[in-house]
Design a protein around this motif. Structure first.
Motif, PDB file in Angstrom:
ATOM      1  N   GLU A 123      35.299  79.833  38.385  1.00 45.94           N
ATOM      2  CA  GLU A 123      36.361  79.711  37.394  1.00 45.94           C
ATOM      3  C   GLU A 123      36.417  81.161  36.631  1.00 45.94           C
ATOM      4  O   GLU A 123      37.734  81.185  36.263  1.00 45.94           O
ATOM      5  CB  GLU A 123      35.607  78.763  36.065  1.00 45.94           C
ATOM      6  CG  GLU A 123      36.596  78.357  35.214  1.00 45.94           C
ATOM      7  CD  GLU A 123      35.780  77.598  34.135  1.00 45.94           C
ATOM      8  OE1 GLU A 123      36.130  77.618  33.006  1.00 45.94           O
ATOM      9  OE2 GLU A 123      34.922  76.978  34.445  1.00 45.94           O
ATOM     10  N   VAL A 124      35.568  81.860  36.474  1.00 44.22           N
ATOM     11  CA  VAL A 124      35.759  83.142  35.928  1.00 44.22           C
ATOM     12  C   VAL A 124      36.613  83.998  36.709  1.00 44.22           C
ATOM     13  O   VAL A 124      37.612  84.944  36.122  1.00 44.22           O
ATOM     14  CB  VAL A 124      34.266  83.743  35.584  1.00 44.22           C
ATOM     15  CG1 VAL A 124      34.330  85.352  35.234  1.00 44.22           C
ATOM     16  CG2 VAL A 124      33.802  83.291  34.422  1.00 44.22           C
TER      17      VAL A 124
ATOM     18  N   ARG B 258      39.045  85.645  33.409  1.00 42.92           N
ATOM     19  CA  ARG B 258      38.736  85.719  31.855  1.00 42.92           C
ATOM     20  C   ARG B 258      37.294  85.273  31.660  1.00 42.92           C
ATOM     21  O   ARG B 258      36.598  84.762  32.574  1.00 42.92           O
ATOM     22  CB  ARG B 258      39.500  84.749  31.010  1.00 42.92           C
ATOM     23  CG  ARG B 258      40.875  84.925  30.859  1.00 42.92           C
ATOM     24  CD  ARG B 258      41.592  83.979  29.827  1.00 42.92           C
ATOM     25  NE  ARG B 258      41.392  82.749  30.168  1.00 42.92           N
ATOM     26  CZ  ARG B 258      42.292  82.124  31.065  1.00 42.92           C
ATOM     27  NH1 ARG B 258      43.161  82.794  31.598  1.00 42.92           N
ATOM     28  NH2 ARG B 258      41.933  80.842  31.259  1.00 42.92           N
TER      29      ARG B 258
ATOM     30  N   LYS C 195      33.537  83.795  30.440  1.00 43.92           N
ATOM     31  CA  LYS C 195      33.117  82.488  29.907  1.00 43.92           C
ATOM     32  C   LYS C 195      31.958  82.716  29.272  1.00 43.92           C
ATOM     33  O   LYS C 195      30.888  83.134  29.894  1.00 43.92           O
ATOM     34  CB  LYS C 195      32.944  81.647  31.019  1.00 43.92           C
ATOM     35  CG  LYS C 195      32.791  80.182  30.695  1.00 43.92           C
ATOM     36  CD  LYS C 195      32.779  79.306  32.160  1.00 43.92           C
ATOM     37  CE  LYS C 195      32.606  77.835  31.531  1.00 43.92           C
ATOM     38  NZ  LYS C 195      32.706  76.760  32.685  1.00 43.92           N
TER      39      LYS C 195
ATOM     40  N   GLU D  79      38.759  83.328  39.349  1.00 42.08           N
ATOM     41  CA  GLU D  79      40.073  82.727  39.269  1.00 42.08           C
ATOM     42  C   GLU D  79      40.784  83.002  37.940  1.00 42.08           C
ATOM     43  O   GLU D  79      42.192  83.221  38.220  1.00 42.08           O
ATOM     44  CB  GLU D  79      39.909  81.074  39.863  1.00 42.08           C
ATOM     45  CG  GLU D  79      39.682  81.156  41.102  1.00 42.08           C
ATOM     46  CD  GLU D  79      39.301  79.735  41.697  1.00 42.08           C
ATOM     47  OE1 GLU D  79      39.625  78.963  40.506  1.00 42.08           O
ATOM     48  OE2 GLU D  79      38.827  79.196  42.734  1.00 42.08           O
ATOM     49  N   SER D  80      40.245  82.831  36.908  1.00 44.53           N
ATOM     50  CA  SER D  80      41.058  82.726  35.541  1.00 44.53           C
ATOM     51  C   SER D  80      41.145  84.297  35.144  1.00 44.53           C
ATOM     52  O   SER D  80      42.053  84.755  34.683  1.00 44.53           O
ATOM     53  CB  SER D  80      40.415  82.166  34.582  1.00 44.53           C
ATOM     54  OG  SER D  80      39.134  82.761  34.239  1.00 44.53           O
TER      55      SER D  80
END
Length: 740
Positions: free
Chosen positions: A183-184, A189, A191, A186-187
């Motif tokens: 998630e970190v 940003r 977390k 791919e985004s």
């Protein structure tokens, strides 16, 4: 904590140095530019240049380099933590970037706390944070020693090449960690504040507060993830692209899990990081510029205190470290912070404001409060428990004690404190205690002893449990077991009496059954003689009127009565046979041997082959583990259970019997499952009682089969039980000692 930053070219000349590092070196920015470290740092310049050359040779960062010495700005030796990063242009090294942190105070703290578990293992701050970094595939590229210790590695280098699936935590948690990484990355940003469980190498579990940020190369592409969990201090993983030092520092500030802020001499905010902006209720760090503490959520609570600290740091020019304070947050909660403030120095060396860093220690404060409460509860428990507690040196010298009532003590405290337990107790008890202490000293984890002490109330029995603790000390929990021992002695006496009575009862049962059977044989024999005599009399009286009373008695009533007598004799004979088998079991000596259960079960099925074929039953048998038992008796056990499965089969479907076995600890558990009639819940326990039959009219028998089964299994120190569902089937379980 101020961070010094510099950039040097391939000739080691300074191309850039920030004011903080200039202040550390004791040489102004202007006098540093285009000079080498050795030229401005006589005592440590050679170490600095050696590290820079190592970066050029290896083509990769040299991290966590500790340098101890003096600079023109210091009067005594100090220690700095230095990171060196290669700077690339079009794939070629053009220089080296340096990040310098003064860790002198932290090193001093480490020296004073070296005998305790130190949480000062990282190079960024004085609080134990675990740090790790991975590539896009979830493969670890590195970690700090705190993280390595948590996962059971000897050093941080051993983490390289591993994934979360190679570490102690469960598979589902590793999947969750990996999902957060993706998630970190791919985004692009960070977390923050991921509250999640973590299993340590020693089996303990933690709840951790994790922050993850993306790792970005010089082209801006995400190539991995940096993670920090637990109590975070000033520690950041520097990006490969360090050519733009200002951008690098801004990234560090924005991704820093704690809060960072800086103000001018009037305590007007000049900037902050994202974490501080969030705490202040701002959507962007830029919104802080021009505000004061009176414009923020804590205006009416902590603003005055914050400004007093700012004024003290600015006026004295000295840092103020470890300020433990509260802060009213924008979301309405009260948080605890550990704050450090240092003077903000201009390029000319003038104090122009204050720089502050802090991290949230709310959980730690709550934990400390819970610990205090737990200690108070433990103290109350010690006062309430009947046990006595003693803390001793390894040689038995008593250092401390806890007792609910002083009357429970053998002697008053003044007679045993700072004396050896062996000197306080009588000789016999002292020798027992001394041996237990010796066992503990040799590495035994626990020693439990019993001894007697003569008191004014008579002789008492005591039990002591000794356990080693840190600091070469031993604790002992002492309990008065006088009443318990009396109870045990009474129980042993009753057990012996019960065993004697059972043996006597079995003998009586055997004798009674044998004598009754002798009388029964006579009754049965004379009944047959009467039957034969009746036939002769009936033949001689063929001329009697059919409806006469004599004819009716001879041809109907008397034969019927004799049949009832003969049937009852057979029933009593069957019961007596069962009772005799039970009584013989009580006196029978069993011959224990290692048994091949596949062979034994084959013999059982062979003896029941006719019945099994007659009802067209299917037997499915898996390989069975060997057990230890009496071949003949266990043959009876399994023959009885399988025979019952045939008797009580369901008329609506073909009988299927499954036989399996497994090893559980020191026993083998065999299961015989059928798809027969099953057993109602209220009868599950009763089927093992003597003379109990589920359906007396369905099949012959005296109702002793399962009673005998249970008795045989008990003689083997085993257990038998059943699980059943009405109209679906039953599964009998037999637990027996496994083979040697």
């Amino acid at each position: 904590m101020p961070v010094g930053v510099a950039i040097n070219d391939l000739n080691l000349n300074y191309l850039y140095i920030n004011p903080t590092l200039a202040q550390i070196n004791g040489v102004s920015v202007e006098n540093t530019m285009h000079k080498t470290p050795r030229a401005i740092l006589p005592t440590i310049g050679e170490q600095v240049e050696a590290a820079m050359r190592q970066v050029f040779e290896l083509g990769k960062p040299v991290l966590n380099k500790e340098i101890t010495g003096q600079t023109p700005a210091t009067e005594s030796p100090k220690t700095w933590l230095v990171h060196y990063y290669p700077l690339f242009v079009e794939g070629k090294i053009v220089g080296v970037g340096t990040v310098v942190i003064d860790i002198t105070k932290r090193k001093l703290v480490e020296e004073t706390l070296k005998k305790s578990e130190s949480f000062l293992s990282t190079i960024f701050n004085s609080i134990p944070q675990a740090i790790f970094w991975k590539d896009r595939e979830g493969i670890y590229l590195g970690c700090n020693e705190t993280f390595a210790k948590t996962v059971g590695l000897e050093n941080s280098q051993q983490i390289i090449g591993k994934t979360d699936f190679d570490l102690p935590w469960p598979h589902r948690e590793a999947e969750a960690y990996r999902q957060d990484d993706k998630e970190v990355m791919e985004s692009g940003r960070g977390k923050r504040h991921i509250i999640e469980p973590l299993k340590k190498a020693d089996g303990g579990r933690l709840w951790i507060d994790t922050t993850k940020v993306p790792l970005v190369d010089s082209r801006g592409a995400v190539y991995g993830v940096l993670g920090i969990y637990d109590d975070i201090t000033e520690r950041k993983h520097t990006e490969d692209d360090v050519r733009n030092s200002q951008q690098m520092l801004q990234n560090v500030l924005d991704d820093f899990p704690g809060v960072v802020f800086w103000k001018d001499q009037n305590s007007v905010y000049l900037g902050c990081n994202k974490a501080f902006a969030t705490a202040a209720g701002l959507s962007d760090p830029k919104e802080i510029v021009g505000k004061t503490d009176y414009d923020l959520p804590w205006a009416g609570t902590e603003a005055d205190s914050y400004r007093r600290d700012d004024k003290e740091v600015i006026s004295s020019g000295a840092a103020k470290i470890g300020i433990i304070e509260t802060q009213f947050q924008a979301d309405g909660r009260i948080a605890w912070f550990d704050t450090s403030k240092v003077p903000l120095i201009s390029g000319e060396g003038n104090i122009i404001g204050v720089l502050g860093t802090s991290h949230d220690i709310t959980d730690r404060k709550h934990g400390e409060e819970q610990l205090r409460q737990t200690l108070n509860e433990l103290a109350s428990i010690f006062r309430a428990l009947p046990d006595l507690y003693f803390r001793m040196k390894a040689d038995g010298t008593i250092l401390d004690y806890k007792a609910g009532h002083l009357a429970d003590l053998y002697v008053a405290p003044k007679y045993f404190l700072n004396k050896k337990m062996q000197a306080v107790l009588p000789t016999e008890a002292a020798n027992i205690f001394a041996k237990a202490l010796d066992d503990i000293a040799k590495g035994q984890e626990q020693a439990t002893i019993e001894y007697s002490l003569a008191t004014a109330e008579g002789t008492k029995r005591w039990e002591s449990r000794l356990l080693p603790i840190e600091g070469e000390q031993v604790i002992a929990f002492v309990r008065d077991i006088t009443e318990r021992k009396k109870g045990q002695e009474m129980q042993d006496k009753l057990t012996r009496e019960l065993k004697s009575k059972n043996e006597e009862l079995e003998t009586i049962l055997y004798i009674a059954s044998h004598d009754l059977r002798s009388a029964l044989v006579n009754i049965q024999g004379f009944s047959f003689e009467l039957s034969d005599s009746l036939k002769m009399i009936t033949a001689d009286c063929l001329g009697l009127e059919p409806q006469s009373k004599a004819a009716i008695e001879l041809r109907s009533n008397i034969p019927e009565s004799l049949n009832f007598i003969i049937g009852s004799v057979s029933k009593i004979d069957s019961i007596l046979n069962g009772l005799l088998r039970l009584s013989r079991l009580g006196r029978q000596r069993i011959s224990l041997q290692n048994l091949d259960m596949d062979q034994l079960m084959s013999h059982v099925l062979k003896s029941l082959e006719y019945k099994i074929r007659e009802v067209d039953a299917s037997i499915e048998i898996a390989p069975l583990p060997w057990c230890r038992g009496d071949h003949s008796l266990l043959d009876q056990v399994f023959s009885n259970i399988i025979d019952n499965a045939v008797k009580y089969r369901s008329p609506s479907r073909r009988l299927i019997i499954n036989i399996e076995g497994r090893i559980e600890n020191e026993h083998c558990v065999y299961s015989i499952a059928d798809n027969g009639q099953g057993i109602k819940p209220e009868f599950v326990e009763k089927i093992f009682e003597a003379f109990h039959r589920l359906d007396p009219g369905q099949s012959a028998g005296e109702g002793l089969g399962l009673s005998i089964v249970r008795r045989i299994v008990q003689l083997h120190q085993g257990k038998v039980w059943v699980k059943a569902i009405p109209n679906e089937g039953s599964t009998f379980y037999v637990s027996l000692p496994k083979a040697n």
